[in-house]
Design an enzyme around this catalytic site. Sequence first.
Site, PDB file in Angstrom:
ATOM      1  N   LYS A 117       6.201  19.017  -4.141  1.00  0.00           N
ATOM      2  CA  LYS A 117       6.464  19.400  -2.746  1.00  0.00           C
ATOM      3  C   LYS A 117       7.675  20.323  -2.659  1.00  0.00           C
ATOM      4  O   LYS A 117       7.669  21.295  -1.904  1.00  0.00           O
ATOM      5  CB  LYS A 117       6.689  18.142  -1.897  1.00  0.00           C
ATOM      6  N   GLY A 173       0.521   9.027   5.320  1.00  0.00           N
ATOM      7  CA  GLY A 173      -0.261   8.156   6.173  1.00  0.00           C
ATOM      8  C   GLY A 173      -1.471   8.882   6.726  1.00  0.00           C
ATOM      9  O   GLY A 173      -1.517  10.105   6.779  1.00  0.00           O
ATOM     10  N   ASP A 205       5.672  13.941  -7.763  1.00  0.00           N
ATOM     11  CA  ASP A 205       5.163  14.236  -6.426  1.00  0.00           C
ATOM     12  C   ASP A 205       6.225  14.977  -5.599  1.00  0.00           C
ATOM     13  O   ASP A 205       5.944  15.992  -4.966  1.00  0.00           O
ATOM     14  CB  ASP A 205       4.771  12.925  -5.730  1.00  0.00           C
ATOM     15  N   GLY A 226       0.801  -1.219   0.000  1.00  0.00           N
ATOM     16  CA  GLY A 226       0.000   0.000   0.000  1.00  0.00           C
ATOM     17  C   GLY A 226       0.832   1.268   0.000  1.00  0.00           C
ATOM     18  O   GLY A 226       0.308   2.360   0.200  1.00  0.00           O
TER      19      GLY A 226
END
Lengths: 411, 411
Positions: B200, B297, B196, B182
């Site tokens: 950032k 998370g 990604d 995951g």
Amino acid sequence: MKIALLGYGTVGSGVYELIEKNNESIQENFSKDVRVERILVNNLNKYKTHKAFNIFTNSFDELIKEDFDIAIETIGGIYPAYDYLEYFLKKGIPVITANKDLIAEKGPSLLEIAKSNNTILSFEASVGGGIPILKPLQECLAGNTIKNISAVINGTTNYILTKMFNDDISYEAALELAQEMGFAESDPTSDVEGYDAMRKLVILSSIGYKKNIKWTDLPIEGISNILKSDIDYAHSENYRMKLMAFSEDMGDGIYGTVRPVYVTSQSKYAKIDNEYNAVILEGDAVGELMFTGKGAGKFPTASAILGDLLDIVQNKKKHPSYHYQDSVHIHQYYPRKSKWVIRLTNGKLHELTRLLFESFSSNAIKLSKDANSDILYVQLVAENEETLLQQLNQIAHTANCKYKHFLVFDK
Amino acid sequence: MKIALLGYGTVGSGVYELIEKNNESIQENFSKDVRVERILVNNLNKYKTHKAFNIFTNSFDELIKEDFDIAIETIGGIYPAYDYLEYFLKKGIPVITANKDLIAEKGPSLLEIAKSNNTILSFEASVGGGIPILKPLQECLAGNTIKNISAVINGTTNYILTKMFNDDISYEAALELAQEMGFAESDPTSDVEGYDAMRKLVILSSIGYKKNIKWTDLPIEGISNILKSDIDYAHSENYRMKLMAFSEDMGDGIYGTVRPVYVTSQSKYAKIDNEYNAVILEGDAVGELMFTGKGAGKFPTASAILGDLLDIVQNKKKHPSYHYQDSVHIHQYYPRKSKWVIRLTNGKLHELTRLLFESFSSNAIKLSKDANSDILYVQLVAENEETLLQQLNQIAHTANCKYKHFLVFDK
């Protein structure tokens, strides 16, 4: 905006220079002209050649003839700093301070005064120098319950321990070196006995757990009794020794301490050397966060003060509205199962060994004798510090020896 | 205070649960009843058994029949998220988002809309998950000129590279493992190609340097072309490979990139493994600061959103009043003298060696041949990336070989 600057030592002069340097960009970004209007010092003569000598004064009464928008305190110590800050806060003037002694000792009462006069007291610079830690803890982690806090947060002792480890020198020699380098004061008590680290820990812990904790209530141990053989032992086990400040919310109270501990080479603290500081916070939602940087020094500390100042310039700062719990139970002993290193001196080796194996039979025990002395090092696991001490006291009594115990800290 | 929650995936459900959990303490500390009033999802059926099913809706028009005090967006992607946020901001309702794609792409225009409607847009959660980084950078370090920023800031690629290194497996096998765990999406493009991380980095860099930087203007390289032999080479040199995002204010422009680099075992990034993130900021006053924690998370990200939320609840947040510089020169090549590792394939070993020593005679050169293939690794020092590439292009042309170059990053 007119600033009263109290104190012009390392930090005070750093603040002055940084405000001068940033004046233009502050004007550009926030349309405010921020300048130091007056500077309070003890000895005026020292600043006769300063280009802004005319704004220096050695009299607080003289200073406060002026009107100020902000006061910045970099004097240190409890008095007269407390009286000065009280004066400004009672007039509703926001105050910024780097004074950890004062905040640890009088923080709650000063915050109360600020609140009732509808102004604010900012003290980011009091912990960890330039490392942003109080604001992240108080604001960014506001959705977390803080579970524990640990830190290497006193640069002087970390420098001394690093030198002892790297250069194979005694505590006394390392302290002298630190004093020569300007990392330790001529009276190093507050640093080497752990008071400075404890004050910072208590500021962090009070904010983190939202409880008013008195720094003198917590067990403190400094590094002045660390032997060269303790460091040799660290080498032999691939450990490092750190003066660790740590606290934990146990539910029924707080355990918090400053004490020399061993950490393994895999520890997050193993490479935090010399004047570096590190803080690890554990929140229930965010998990573990680590913040590292230089924990002291002229411009790092001034950087933290500028951060607080620019919050005030932007009218961004409000006083924290948390309700702090006033009375809190303090656990005096490390409450968790852990590995310990015990230094035993003056005992008869044979008898000591027998007693140790009798007392700690169920645990893995590892003995090492220091090559150059009669010192014995024992590594063992104990359920908690209190029972460990009971057993060690008994052994010391029976074998007529002395001991000192070190936690092997597991972060 | 009524919250509109947009999206109920991993982050959205974490936000909902964390608000529920903190409701009482928020009421106690700030005398505000903060609750999620409605939740927007795509597929209503998935939530039929949710205890708060009645507040779910799949229609934005339906959702906005209610009045809200705050909107929290956790949908991700550019559209329709942009339209939703625009709607709330234009009504003067503060918005919190974790959406780095949207902020990197449309941040400046959304901030403009927020400003002109006298409300705010908060996005701490968009970078580094729960690690407090944007607020420390923007507020605590406001007195600093930020010199450079570096970061391991994409958990998926860091997990893959850690697995390749520790378990001696191929990129494809490690990606599959990450997907099973995951840590990677079924379409991993945005992570493995570095998009990604770049988004950032650009959010951090825009705030740090106060310049509007377009993320597509900076050179990006992902990890999908990393060979097992590149990792073997890391082992042989006691290096690690990291997908590093870094930028530097060069005075006459910005150099910024995301690219796989080698770091030594002494690097501050060497032990930032698996899903951990780390950011190092260098300010002129504060020096180097490092922030470490879980970068993604459910609850870490929700923690950052709660931090933003509680600022708004306390009316503490103001929009940043910095003037961002709009047009900025972008350097396309690494501008500093540095060590590089070159992977050479398909060339004749003898000729290659001769050409390399001719081209780089004045520098220390170190050659290693991969044991299992014809791949040659060369380590050398170059003045800057542009001249290095000119020399390598010539060698590749002459020797009819292919090459790939990796920076040895020095933090």
